[in-house]
Design a protein around this motif. Structure first.
Motif, PDB file in Angstrom:
ATOM      1  N   PRO A 180      65.278  66.714  54.603  1.00 16.81           N
ATOM      2  CA  PRO A 180      63.958  66.239  55.013  1.00 16.81           C
ATOM      3  C   PRO A 180      64.000  65.704  56.448  1.00 16.81           C
ATOM      4  CG  PRO A 180      64.495  65.457  52.806  1.00 16.81           C
ATOM      5  CD  PRO A 180      65.746  66.079  53.355  1.00 16.81           C
ATOM      6  N   ARG A 181      62.991  66.015  57.218  1.00 17.77           N
ATOM      7  CA  ARG A 181      63.005  65.664  58.644  1.00 17.77           C
ATOM      8  C   ARG A 181      63.151  64.161  58.876  1.00 17.77           C
ATOM      9  NH1 ARG A 181      62.189  68.044  63.234  1.00 17.77           N
ATOM     10  NH2 ARG A 181      61.689  70.012  62.194  1.00 17.77           N
ATOM     11  N   ASP A 182      62.576  63.334  58.039  1.00 19.03           N
ATOM     12  CA  ASP A 182      62.589  61.890  58.271  1.00 19.03           C
ATOM     13  C   ASP A 182      63.807  61.188  57.689  1.00 19.03           C
ATOM     14  OD1 ASP A 182      60.157  62.119  59.576  1.00 19.03           O
ATOM     15  OD2 ASP A 182      58.990  61.781  57.740  1.00 19.03           O
ATOM     16  N   ASP A 183      64.703  61.929  57.038  1.00 26.03           N
ATOM     17  CA  ASP A 183      65.900  61.288  56.492  1.00 26.03           C
ATOM     18  C   ASP A 183      66.817  60.896  57.644  1.00 26.03           C
ATOM     19  OD1 ASP A 183      68.544  60.899  55.190  1.00 26.03           O
ATOM     20  OD2 ASP A 183      67.467  61.587  53.416  1.00 26.03           O
ATOM     21  N   PRO A 184      67.293  59.660  57.695  1.00 27.39           N
ATOM     22  CA  PRO A 184      68.066  59.205  58.847  1.00 27.39           C
ATOM     23  C   PRO A 184      69.511  59.688  58.889  1.00 27.39           C
ATOM     24  CG  PRO A 184      67.874  57.446  57.234  1.00 27.39           C
ATOM     25  CD  PRO A 184      67.012  58.570  56.744  1.00 27.39           C
ATOM     26  N   LEU A 231      61.509  79.207  49.638  1.00 23.41           N
ATOM     27  CA  LEU A 231      61.275  78.271  48.539  1.00 23.41           C
ATOM     28  C   LEU A 231      62.183  77.055  48.669  1.00 23.41           C
ATOM     29  CD1 LEU A 231      59.923  77.455  45.920  1.00 23.41           C
ATOM     30  CD2 LEU A 231      61.549  78.936  44.682  1.00 23.41           C
ATOM     31  N   VAL A 232      63.421  77.266  49.106  1.00 21.41           N
ATOM     32  CA  VAL A 232      64.335  76.139  49.323  1.00 21.41           C
ATOM     33  C   VAL A 232      63.699  75.148  50.304  1.00 21.41           C
ATOM     34  CG1 VAL A 232      66.559  75.444  50.290  1.00 21.41           C
ATOM     35  CG2 VAL A 232      66.429  77.420  48.767  1.00 21.41           C
ATOM     36  N   GLN A 233      63.121  75.659  51.397  1.00 23.86           N
ATOM     37  CA  GLN A 233      62.477  74.774  52.362  1.00 23.86           C
ATOM     38  C   GLN A 233      61.298  74.026  51.734  1.00 23.86           C
ATOM     39  OE1 GLN A 233      62.090  75.422  56.491  1.00 23.86           O
ATOM     40  NE2 GLN A 233      62.903  77.513  56.397  1.00 23.86           N
ATOM     41  N   ASP A 234      60.496  74.732  50.949  1.00 30.48           N
ATOM     42  CA  ASP A 234      59.367  74.079  50.276  1.00 30.48           C
ATOM     43  C   ASP A 234      59.853  72.944  49.376  1.00 30.48           C
ATOM     44  OD1 ASP A 234      57.462  75.733  51.449  1.00 30.48           O
ATOM     45  OD2 ASP A 234      57.548  77.201  49.827  1.00 30.48           O
ATOM     46  N   MET A 235      60.967  73.175  48.698  1.00 32.21           N
ATOM     47  CA  MET A 235      61.509  72.160  47.792  1.00 32.21           C
ATOM     48  C   MET A 235      62.045  70.964  48.569  1.00 32.21           C
ATOM     49  SD  MET A 235      63.340  74.808  45.117  1.00 32.21           S
ATOM     50  CE  MET A 235      63.873  73.625  43.885  1.00 32.21           C
ATOM     51  N   ILE A 236      62.628  71.226  49.736  1.00 28.01           N
ATOM     52  CA  ILE A 236      63.107  70.127  50.581  1.00 28.01           C
ATOM     53  C   ILE A 236      61.933  69.289  51.071  1.00 28.01           C
ATOM     54  CG2 ILE A 236      64.233  69.581  52.783  1.00 28.01           C
ATOM     55  CD1 ILE A 236      65.993  72.078  52.316  1.00 28.01           C
ATOM     56  N   VAL A 237      60.870  69.953  51.518  1.00 22.42           N
ATOM     57  CA  VAL A 237      59.673  69.238  51.969  1.00 22.42           C
ATOM     58  C   VAL A 237      59.096  68.390  50.835  1.00 22.42           C
ATOM     59  CG1 VAL A 237      57.293  69.527  52.753  1.00 22.42           C
ATOM     60  CG2 VAL A 237      59.100  70.926  53.742  1.00 22.42           C
ATOM     61  N   GLY A 254      58.464  69.852  57.976  1.00 26.81           N
ATOM     62  CA  GLY A 254      59.115  68.743  57.274  1.00 26.81           C
ATOM     63  C   GLY A 254      60.593  68.919  57.045  1.00 26.81           C
ATOM     64  N   VAL A 255      61.201  69.953  57.655  1.00 29.79           N
ATOM     65  CA  VAL A 255      62.618  70.244  57.428  1.00 29.79           C
ATOM     66  C   VAL A 255      63.395  70.101  58.728  1.00 29.79           C
ATOM     67  CG1 VAL A 255      64.286  72.005  56.714  1.00 29.79           C
ATOM     68  CG2 VAL A 255      62.109  71.793  55.503  1.00 29.79           C
ATOM     69  N   ARG A 256      64.573  69.489  58.635  1.00 26.70           N
ATOM     70  CA  ARG A 256      65.468  69.362  59.785  1.00 26.70           C
ATOM     71  C   ARG A 256      66.790  70.041  59.452  1.00 26.70           C
ATOM     72  NH1 ARG A 256      68.959  64.717  61.076  1.00 26.70           N
ATOM     73  NH2 ARG A 256      67.992  63.728  59.252  1.00 26.70           N
ATOM     74  N   LEU A 257      67.313  70.819  60.398  1.00 32.48           N
ATOM     75  CA  LEU A 257      68.598  71.490  60.220  1.00 32.48           C
ATOM     76  C   LEU A 257      69.673  70.725  60.970  1.00 32.48           C
ATOM     77  CD1 LEU A 257      67.918  75.340  60.401  1.00 32.48           C
ATOM     78  CD2 LEU A 257      69.154  74.133  58.606  1.00 32.48           C
ATOM     79  N   ILE A 258      70.760  70.393  60.266  1.00 37.15           N
ATOM     80  CA  ILE A 258      71.868  69.647  60.845  1.00 37.15           C
ATOM     81  C   ILE A 258      73.075  70.568  60.981  1.00 37.15           C
ATOM     82  CG2 ILE A 258      73.458  67.720  60.544  1.00 37.15           C
ATOM     83  CD1 ILE A 258      71.311  66.350  58.872  1.00 37.15           C
TER      84      ILE A 258
END
Length: 293
Positions: A180-184, A231-237, A254-258
């Motif tokens: 999730p994009r907002d996860d620190p 679908l994986v991205q939708d589930m992460i969002v 709403g998704v961030r790639l690390i």
């Protein structure tokens, strides 16, 4: 071979095409003959073989066990005849229907461009494309239901190719952690207590997740399984978990790639064929195009 004391290769080709395409009408269309000609010639072949080769299956027909065995022999015989012909005529034009099983990313990235090239340069070669995960594709190759498989593994979960298969590496791409994009959190260990999303039709990415978790000293909580990367991205969002995705993937807002640190995770794509089949002109042509893509 001729009718004098042996089986005509043209009739063997009809049998092979029936095993590939599943109906006499499809064989007739492929071979540019009438359906009655296909039926008549297969009847002659059955008399030559001394066995019943086809049987009714509703409104269609199917190969009997004897027909299936002869079709397998016919593939080898026709390949040998074709190899001999090509040895005398190296400029022969590739032609025929090529059955390909591939995972979705490889179909989009590699196979669709090849299909466009074939349409422009070799219109007599047709691709019959089926979307399958590697385990499914390998099974289809083993039963001769496919001519070519585009499969994948990961450098942290290498595939073991069965004897009788030839695998040519095509390309590889780095994978990262999708969160999730907002996860620190900023690394794998920071998501040790999160739910994980893995592939529902293949275990390779789960093996990678478990390997990385082991290196980080934790055990991943595998909760969700999905085949589609979208679908994986939708589930992460939706806040259902985290998972692995290609680093070059376009992400949802709403998704961030690390990018993973300390370990390099790469998906590797292969073109896989049954041993001895790659010389078939349509297959050889497609393999060259894939390798050059």
């Amino acid at each position: 071979m001729t009718d004098n004391g042996g089986m005509d290769t043209r009739r063997l080709r009809l049998l092979v095409e029936l095993s590939r395409l599943g109906s006499m009408r499809a064989v007739a269309d492929e071979m540019h003959v009438t359906t009655s000609t296909v039926s008549q010639q297969l009847g002659v072949l059955a008399r030559e073989a001394g066995a019943t080769l086809i049987e009714p299956d509703g409104r269609r027909v199917r190969l009997t066990p004897a027909g299936q065995r002869l079709a397998r022999h016919a593939v080898t015989i026709l390949a040998a005849v074709e190899a001999a012909r090509l040895d005398l005529d190296p400029d022969a034009e590739p032609a025929g229907a090529l059955r390909v099983a591939g995972f979705a990313t490889a179909v989009r990235r590699s196979l669709l461009p090849v299909a466009a090239t074939l349409a422009a340069t070799h219109p007599r070669v047709r691709l019959l494309i089926h979307e399958h995960e590697p385990a499914e594709a390998f099974e289809l190759l083993a039963t001769d239901a496919m001519d070519l498989a585009l499969t994948y593994d990961y450098n942290l979960a290498p595939a073991a190719f069965a004897p009788g298969l030839d695998a040519v590496p095509l390309w590889e791409t780095p994978w990262g952690l999708a969160v999730p994009r907002d996860d620190p959190a900023t690394d794998f260990a920071g998501f040790a207590d999160h739910d994980w999303i893995v592939n529902s039709r293949n275990t390779a990415d789960e093996d990678v997740v478990r390997t990385m978790a082991s290196l980080a000293g934790c055990t991943p909580r595998i909760v969700h399984r999905a085949d589609s990367l979208d679908l994986v991205q939708d589930m992460i969002v939706a806040g259902l978990g985290v998972g692995l995705l290609p680093l070059r993937t376009a992400t949802l807002p709403g998704v961030r790639l690390i990018e993973l640190t300390g370990v390099d995770v790469r998906l590797r794509c292969y073109a896989v064929t049954r041993h001895g089949r790659a010389a078939w002109p349509p297959l050889a042509l497609v393999l060259r195009l894939l390798a050059g893509g």
